[in-house]
Design a protein around this motif. Structure first.
Motif, PDB file in Angstrom:
ATOM      1  N   LYS A 120       0.846  -1.191  -0.190  1.00 22.95           N
ATOM      2  CA  LYS A 120       0.062   0.133  -0.060  1.00 22.95           C
ATOM      3  C   LYS A 120       0.887   1.069   0.089  1.00 22.95           C
ATOM      4  N   THR A 121       2.066   1.001   0.265  1.00 21.96           N
ATOM      5  CA  THR A 121       2.824   2.138   0.289  1.00 21.96           C
ATOM      6  C   THR A 121       3.056   3.014  -1.084  1.00 21.96           C
ATOM      7  N   ILE A 122       2.803   4.340  -0.895  1.00 14.35           N
ATOM      8  CA  ILE A 122       3.178   4.957  -2.433  1.00 14.35           C
ATOM      9  C   ILE A 122       3.985   6.001  -2.482  1.00 14.35           C
ATOM     10  N   ALA A 123       4.632   6.298  -1.151  1.00 11.20           N
ATOM     11  CA  ALA A 123       5.641   7.445  -1.040  1.00 11.20           C
ATOM     12  C   ALA A 123       6.328   7.584   0.220  1.00 11.20           C
ATOM     13  N   ILE A 124       7.373   8.320   0.392  1.00 12.96           N
ATOM     14  CA  ILE A 124       8.241   8.488   1.522  1.00 12.96           C
ATOM     15  C   ILE A 124       8.196  10.139   1.584  1.00 12.96           C
ATOM     16  N   ASP A 135      19.120  11.975   4.607  1.00 14.85           N
ATOM     17  CA  ASP A 135      19.914  11.117   4.069  1.00 14.85           C
ATOM     18  C   ASP A 135      19.444  10.813   2.428  1.00 14.85           C
ATOM     19  N   VAL A 136      19.522  11.879   1.532  1.00 18.74           N
ATOM     20  CA  VAL A 136      18.910  11.943   0.170  1.00 18.74           C
ATOM     21  C   VAL A 136      19.228  10.919  -0.536  1.00 18.74           C
ATOM     22  N   ASP A 137      20.511  10.480  -0.303  1.00 16.95           N
ATOM     23  CA  ASP A 137      21.219   9.348  -1.302  1.00 16.95           C
ATOM     24  C   ASP A 137      20.504   7.969  -1.014  1.00 16.95           C
ATOM     25  N   LYS A 141      17.685   5.646  -3.184  1.00 13.56           N
ATOM     26  CA  LYS A 141      17.901   4.374  -3.606  1.00 13.56           C
ATOM     27  C   LYS A 141      16.713   3.526  -3.336  1.00 13.56           C
ATOM     28  N   ILE A 142      16.198   3.641  -2.073  1.00 13.56           N
ATOM     29  CA  ILE A 142      14.999   2.871  -1.569  1.00 13.56           C
ATOM     30  C   ILE A 142      13.689   3.292  -2.399  1.00 13.56           C
ATOM     31  N   ALA A 143      13.476   4.608  -2.705  1.00 10.09           N
ATOM     32  CA  ALA A 143      12.423   4.937  -3.721  1.00 10.09           C
ATOM     33  C   ALA A 143      12.590   4.272  -5.233  1.00 10.09           C
ATOM     34  N   ALA A 144      13.998   4.193  -5.710  1.00 16.01           N
ATOM     35  CA  ALA A 144      14.013   3.661  -6.871  1.00 16.01           C
ATOM     36  C   ALA A 144      13.618   2.060  -6.848  1.00 16.01           C
ATOM     37  N   LYS A 145      14.168   1.412  -5.798  1.00 14.73           N
ATOM     38  CA  LYS A 145      14.079   0.002  -5.667  1.00 14.73           C
ATOM     39  C   LYS A 145      12.697  -0.334  -5.601  1.00 14.73           C
ATOM     40  N   GLN A 147       9.897   1.667  -6.539  1.00 21.77           N
ATOM     41  CA  GLN A 147       9.060   2.598  -7.122  1.00 21.77           C
ATOM     42  C   GLN A 147       8.153   3.628  -6.475  1.00 21.77           C
ATOM     43  N   LEU A 148       8.630   4.393  -5.397  1.00 19.97           N
ATOM     44  CA  LEU A 148       7.901   5.074  -4.639  1.00 19.97           C
ATOM     45  C   LEU A 148       8.297   6.645  -4.785  1.00 19.97           C
ATOM     46  N   LYS A 149       7.262   7.543  -4.666  1.00 16.80           N
ATOM     47  CA  LYS A 149       7.806   8.814  -4.966  1.00 16.80           C
ATOM     48  C   LYS A 149       8.376   9.369  -3.628  1.00 16.80           C
ATOM     49  N   VAL A 150       9.070  10.394  -3.707  1.00 17.76           N
ATOM     50  CA  VAL A 150       9.784  11.342  -2.492  1.00 17.76           C
ATOM     51  C   VAL A 150       9.212  12.821  -2.450  1.00 17.76           C
ATOM     52  N   ILE A 151       8.534  12.984  -1.472  1.00 17.94           N
ATOM     53  CA  ILE A 151       8.246  14.371  -1.228  1.00 17.94           C
ATOM     54  C   ILE A 151       8.946  14.743   0.073  1.00 17.94           C
TER      55      ILE A 151
END
Ligand SMILES: Cc1ncc(COP(=O)(O)O)c(C=O)c1O
Length: 251
Positions: A120-124, A135-137, A141-145, A147-151
């Motif tokens: 159900k996770t859509i974003a961080i 720790d933006v790096d 990486k987690i978001a790419a793995k 496929q989550l959006k980051v705001i």
């Protein structure tokens, strides 16, 4: 007796009056007028970001960025923030999932994010709390793995840079608050910064009733526009921002 930690900055009275004078000629008081446009460009340059959309306050800017996801679900965030971060998630119909913070900078602990991810996770939604950079790096990486959006909630992070890039260039979007208490302010105000041009179109519709032409309404948007008097205050304050930042660094 109340001892304030800081107080809202103000430009000289004459400087502000000079900045707003031409509004009495044009009678253009809001709806993305000349002050709004000038501030937008000045902030793109100053914050070293690709694109920016201005809002009437930071909270509605954050709500707009969440609405622009076009999805509802679980959003992993931090409880160590101002109430607005959590409220924006809930008010836009998603569920905040709290992740612990790391002890040195009080920002979200990236090593604890993955165990909270579900289908159900859509974003961080991390917070650069007190202007401390997340720790933006690792988060990227987690978001790419998954496929989550980051705001990013960058309400406290005006002018913060990481690896010589404006902090507002990281993630899919970042929200800045220009509230009167902030080092840079427009009395009330806020912004979303981003790299993807498509987001500009969505945010414009969300903040201005979905109006897309003189007789075209394409989206059930709200109203969260920054007005010309706010933008004028921003133009004045931006001229003195380096002094203001230096003043706040004095202990
Ligand atoms: C972390 C954080 N998020 C969001 C906001 C909301 O911003 P605004 O007051 O401009 O609506 C603030 C305001 O102080 C904040 O500190």
């Amino acid at each position: 007796m109340v001892i304030n930690v800081t107080r809202s900055s103000l430009p000289d009275f004459a400087e502000y009056i000079d900045e707003i004078k031409d509004l009495w000629d044009t009678h253009w008081l809001t709806n993305m007028g000349s002050k709004h446009k000038a501030l937008q460009q000045a902030l793109v340059d100053y914050l070293k970001v690709k694109d920016i959309t201005l809002f009437t306050n930071g909270h509605l800017a954050l709500e707009a960025a969440i609405e622009a996801l076009d999805r509802k679900g679980e959003i992993i965030t931090t409880p160590f923030t101002f109430a607005s971060t959590t409220h924006a998630i809930i008010r836009k119909g998603s569920i905040p999932i709290f992740c612990d913070i790391e002890p040195n900078h009080f920002t979200i602990d990236p090593d604890k994010i993955e165990s909270l991810i579900t289908d159900k996770t859509i974003a961080i939604l991390p917070v650069h709390v007190y202007g401390n950079v997340c720790d933006v790096d690792k988060i990227a990486k987690i978001a790419a793995k998954y496929q989550l959006k980051v705001i990013y909630d960058a309400a406290h992070a005006f002018k913060v840079e990481y690896l010589d890039q404006g902090i507002g260039t990281y993630g899919d979007a970042s929200m800045f608050s220009f509230h009167a208490t902030k080092v840079f302010h427009t009395i009330e105000g806020g912004a979303i910064t981003y790299n993807d041009k498509d987001l500009s179109f969505k945010l414009d519709n969300i903040k201005n009733h979905g109006i897309n032409g003189p007789e075209t309404v394409i989206y059930e948007g709200g109203n969260a526009k920054m007005n010309e008097f706010q933008a004028a205050m921003g133009l004045c304050n931006l001229r003195h921002i380096d002094d203001e930042i230096a003043r706040r660094k004095v202990v």
